[in-house]
Design a protein around this motif. Structure first.
Motif, PDB file in Angstrom:
ATOM      1  N   LEU A 251     -15.472  58.621   8.512  1.00 24.51           N
ATOM      2  CA  LEU A 251     -16.910  58.062   8.910  1.00 24.51           C
ATOM      3  C   LEU A 251     -17.095  56.793   8.216  1.00 24.51           C
ATOM      4  CD1 LEU A 251     -18.531  61.728   9.037  1.00 24.51           C
ATOM      5  CD2 LEU A 251     -18.288  60.147  11.083  1.00 24.51           C
ATOM      6  N   LEU A 252     -16.538  56.837   6.804  1.00 22.36           N
ATOM      7  CA  LEU A 252     -17.179  55.669   6.152  1.00 22.36           C
ATOM      8  C   LEU A 252     -16.480  54.413   6.324  1.00 22.36           C
ATOM      9  CD1 LEU A 252     -19.125  54.432   3.735  1.00 22.36           C
ATOM     10  CD2 LEU A 252     -17.304  55.524   2.287  1.00 22.36           C
ATOM     11  N   ILE A 253     -15.001  54.738   6.223  1.00 22.60           N
ATOM     12  CA  ILE A 253     -14.059  53.421   6.335  1.00 22.60           C
ATOM     13  C   ILE A 253     -13.997  53.062   7.868  1.00 22.60           C
ATOM     14  CG2 ILE A 253     -11.917  52.639   5.986  1.00 22.60           C
ATOM     15  CD1 ILE A 253     -11.694  54.573   3.605  1.00 22.60           C
ATOM     16  N   LYS A 254     -13.783  53.674   8.738  1.00 19.41           N
ATOM     17  CA  LYS A 254     -13.616  53.427  10.279  1.00 19.41           C
ATOM     18  C   LYS A 254     -14.868  53.224  10.849  1.00 19.41           C
ATOM     19  CE  LYS A 254      -9.293  53.339   9.824  1.00 19.41           C
ATOM     20  NZ  LYS A 254      -8.498  52.115   9.936  1.00 19.41           N
ATOM     21  N   ARG A 255     -16.147  54.167  10.478  1.00 22.20           N
ATOM     22  CA  ARG A 255     -16.905  54.151  11.331  1.00 22.20           C
ATOM     23  C   ARG A 255     -18.522  53.507  10.615  1.00 22.20           C
ATOM     24  NH1 ARG A 255     -17.304  57.354  15.995  1.00 22.20           N
ATOM     25  NH2 ARG A 255     -15.073  57.034  16.891  1.00 22.20           N
ATOM     26  N   LYS A 256     -18.138  53.132   9.267  1.00 21.67           N
ATOM     27  CA  LYS A 256     -19.027  52.605   8.356  1.00 21.67           C
ATOM     28  C   LYS A 256     -20.278  53.192   8.456  1.00 21.67           C
ATOM     29  CE  LYS A 256     -16.756  48.278   8.814  1.00 21.67           C
ATOM     30  NZ  LYS A 256     -15.433  48.699   9.542  1.00 21.67           N
ATOM     31  N   ASN A 257     -20.642  54.762   8.522  1.00 22.87           N
ATOM     32  CA  ASN A 257     -21.679  55.263   8.517  1.00 22.87           C
ATOM     33  C   ASN A 257     -21.697  56.143   7.152  1.00 22.87           C
ATOM     34  OD1 ASN A 257     -23.660  57.040   9.052  1.00 22.87           O
ATOM     35  ND2 ASN A 257     -22.989  57.166  10.998  1.00 22.87           N
ATOM     36  N   GLU A 258     -22.085  55.318   6.095  1.00 19.02           N
ATOM     37  CA  GLU A 258     -22.310  56.378   4.636  1.00 19.02           C
ATOM     38  C   GLU A 258     -23.122  57.603   4.722  1.00 19.02           C
ATOM     39  OE1 GLU A 258     -23.479  55.132   0.180  1.00 19.02           O
ATOM     40  OE2 GLU A 258     -23.236  53.683   1.597  1.00 19.02           O
ATOM     41  N   ALA A 259     -24.178  57.467   5.455  1.00 17.48           N
ATOM     42  CA  ALA A 259     -25.055  58.781   5.453  1.00 17.48           C
ATOM     43  C   ALA A 259     -24.185  59.868   6.184  1.00 17.48           C
ATOM     44  CB  ALA A 259     -26.111  58.401   6.508  1.00 17.48           C
ATOM     45  N   ALA A 260     -23.523  59.611   7.123  1.00 16.10           N
ATOM     46  CA  ALA A 260     -22.566  60.780   7.839  1.00 16.10           C
ATOM     47  C   ALA A 260     -21.420  61.170   6.958  1.00 16.10           C
ATOM     48  CB  ALA A 260     -22.138  60.368   9.111  1.00 16.10           C
ATOM     49  N   ALA A 261     -21.037  60.294   6.243  1.00 11.77           N
ATOM     50  CA  ALA A 261     -19.987  60.695   5.097  1.00 11.77           C
ATOM     51  C   ALA A 261     -20.467  61.439   4.147  1.00 11.77           C
ATOM     52  CB  ALA A 261     -19.096  59.178   4.753  1.00 11.77           C
ATOM     53  N   LYS A 262     -21.710  61.046   3.550  1.00 17.77           N
ATOM     54  CA  LYS A 262     -22.103  61.892   2.677  1.00 17.77           C
ATOM     55  C   LYS A 262     -22.494  63.453   3.140  1.00 17.77           C
ATOM     56  CE  LYS A 262     -24.158  58.207  -0.265  1.00 17.77           C
ATOM     57  NZ  LYS A 262     -25.400  57.427  -0.761  1.00 17.77           N
ATOM     58  N   ARG A 263     -23.002  63.456   4.301  1.00 19.75           N
ATOM     59  CA  ARG A 263     -23.241  64.948   4.762  1.00 19.75           C
ATOM     60  C   ARG A 263     -22.161  65.749   5.064  1.00 19.75           C
ATOM     61  NH1 ARG A 263     -26.949  61.803   7.993  1.00 19.75           N
ATOM     62  NH2 ARG A 263     -25.457  61.784   9.722  1.00 19.75           N
ATOM     63  N   ALA A 264     -21.142  64.924   5.547  1.00 14.03           N
ATOM     64  CA  ALA A 264     -19.724  65.813   5.825  1.00 14.03           C
ATOM     65  C   ALA A 264     -19.303  66.117   4.471  1.00 14.03           C
ATOM     66  CB  ALA A 264     -18.874  65.019   6.269  1.00 14.03           C
ATOM     67  N   LEU A 265     -19.284  65.314   3.294  1.00 15.29           N
ATOM     68  CA  LEU A 265     -18.797  65.636   2.018  1.00 15.29           C
ATOM     69  C   LEU A 265     -19.554  66.848   1.398  1.00 15.29           C
ATOM     70  CD1 LEU A 265     -17.760  62.414  -0.119  1.00 15.29           C
ATOM     71  CD2 LEU A 265     -16.304  64.450   0.550  1.00 15.29           C
TER      72      LEU A 265
END
Length: 292
Positions: A251-265
Motif C-alpha cells: 500500500l505504501l510503496i506500490k500504491r503510495k497510500n500512507e494512510a491505508a498502510a498505517k491502518r493496515a499496520l
C-alpha cells in the motif's frame, strides 16, 4: 546515661525508623515501562495469544490455503498413476504412458508460467487479492482432473493447477513476510516450506490408500477424490483471507497510500502498537526507489 545505653553501646532513643522508600511504580507506570506491542498488559483482558489474532489468521489463511496447494499438487500424482490409466482403459479410453508423462511434466511448465506472472499480478492486484483470485484456478484445475473423461482433459487440469502452484510459490512468502514484524519474518517464512512438506506427505498417504481404489461403474469414485482435495484448502482461504488486511508495504510503496498502510499496520500489530518505525522504514525504501 547508662540506662539509656544498651550493652552494645547503641542509643536506642537515637534510632529513628527511616521513612518508607517504597517507590515502586503504579500499575499504569509499570505497564508503560514494560509495554510490548504483542504482550497484553495486566489491566487488559486476556487475549488468545501474545500476537494479534488478525496477524495469525492472515498467516494461516495464506499458508493453509496456498502453500499446501503447491505441495499437495506436486505429490498427488506419484502413487495413483497406474490406477488412473486402468480406470480410463476400463472405459475403452487409452491413456498411454506418454500421455501420463506429459501430465506429470506439464505441471512444472504451468508452475514456471505462474511464477513468472506472479510478480506482475501482485503489483497490479495486490498480494491479498492475487491470492484470492488464484483460487479460481484451483476450481478449474481440480474440476478438470476430477471429472476428466479424456486424457487431454486431465492434462489440461494439471497445467492449470501448475499455474496456480507457481503463483502460490511466489505470493505466499511475499505476503507473509510483508505483514510480519521484522523480528518474526524468518520464523514465519519457515511456515511456507513446512506446509509444502506436510502436504506432500498427505498426498503420498492418500495416494496409497486402498479406500481410494477404482471402480468400473462410478466415474466419481476413487482416484478422482484425490484431485478434489485442493478445493478444501481453497475453502479455508476463502473463509479467512477476506478478513485479513492488505500488505502495508504494498500500500505504501506500490500504491503510495500512507494512510491505508498505517491502518493496515494498526490492524496487524494491535491498536496500542507503535508503527512509526515500520512506516519510516517503508518510506526510506520508497525514497530509495524514487532516486534510482
Amino acid at each position: 546515661m547508662a540506662d539509656e545505653m544498651d550493652g552494645d553501646g547503641l542509643d536506642r532513643d537515637s534510632l529513628v525508623t527511616p521513612p518508607s522508600t517504597d517507590n515502586r511504580p503504579s500499575v499504569q507506570q509499570d505497564e508503560r515501562v514494560n509495554y510490548h506491542p504483542y504482550r497484553p498488559s495486566p489491566s487488559q483482558p486476556h487475549r488468545c495469544t501474545r500476537l494479534p489474532c488478525l496477524f495469525l489468521v492472515s498467516v494461516a489463511a495464506a499458508v493453509i490455503g496456498s502453500s499446501t496447494q503447491f505441495g499437495y499438487s506436486t505429490g498427488v500424482l506419484n502413487s495413483p498413476q497406474q490406477v488412473i490409466r486402468q480406470s480410463f482403459e476400463d472405459r475403452n479410453i487409452t491413456f498411454s504412458s506418454l500421455e501420463m508423462n506429459v501430465a506429470v511434466s506439464i505441471f512444472a511448465i504451468g508452475g514456471l508460467l505462474g511464477a513468472v506472472s506472479a510478480g506482475i499480478l501482485a503489483d497490479f492486484l495486490g498480494r491479498k487479492y492475487t491470492l484470492l483470485v488464484n483460487n479460481l484456478l484451483v476450481l478449474i484445475g481440480a474440476g478438470l482432473q476430477s471429472l476428466a473423461v479424456h486424457p487431454g482433459m486431465f492434462i489440461a487440469g494439471r497445467f492449470v493447477v501448475g499455474i496456480n502452484s507457481g503463483i502460490n510459490t511466489v505470493l505466499v512468502p511475499l505476503y507473509i513476510s510483508e505483514i510480519s514484524p521484522v523480528r518474526l519474518r524468518g520464523a514465519v517464512g519457515v511456515l511456507h516450506q513446512m506446509a509444502i512438506t506436510v502436504s506432500l506427505l498427505l498426498a503420498q498417504i492418500l495416494g496409497i490408500s486402498k479406500a481410494l481404489g477404482r471402480s468400473d461403474s462410478d466415474v466419481f469414485y476413487g482416484w478422482r477424490l484425490l484431485f478434489a482435495v485442493p478445493l478444501l484448502f481453497s475453502l479455508v482461504q476463502l473463509a479467512l483471507l477476506p478478513w485479513s488486511p492488505r500488505s502495508p508495504r504494498f500500500l505504501l510503496i506500490k500504491r503510495k497510500n500512507e494512510a491505508a498502510a498505517k491502518r493496515a499496520l494498526k490492524r496487524l500489530r494491535g491498536a496500542g502498537a507503535n508503527t512509526d518505525e515500520e512506516i519510516q522504514e517503508m518510506q526510506a525504501e520508497l525514497h530509495s526507489q524514487q532516486q534510482r
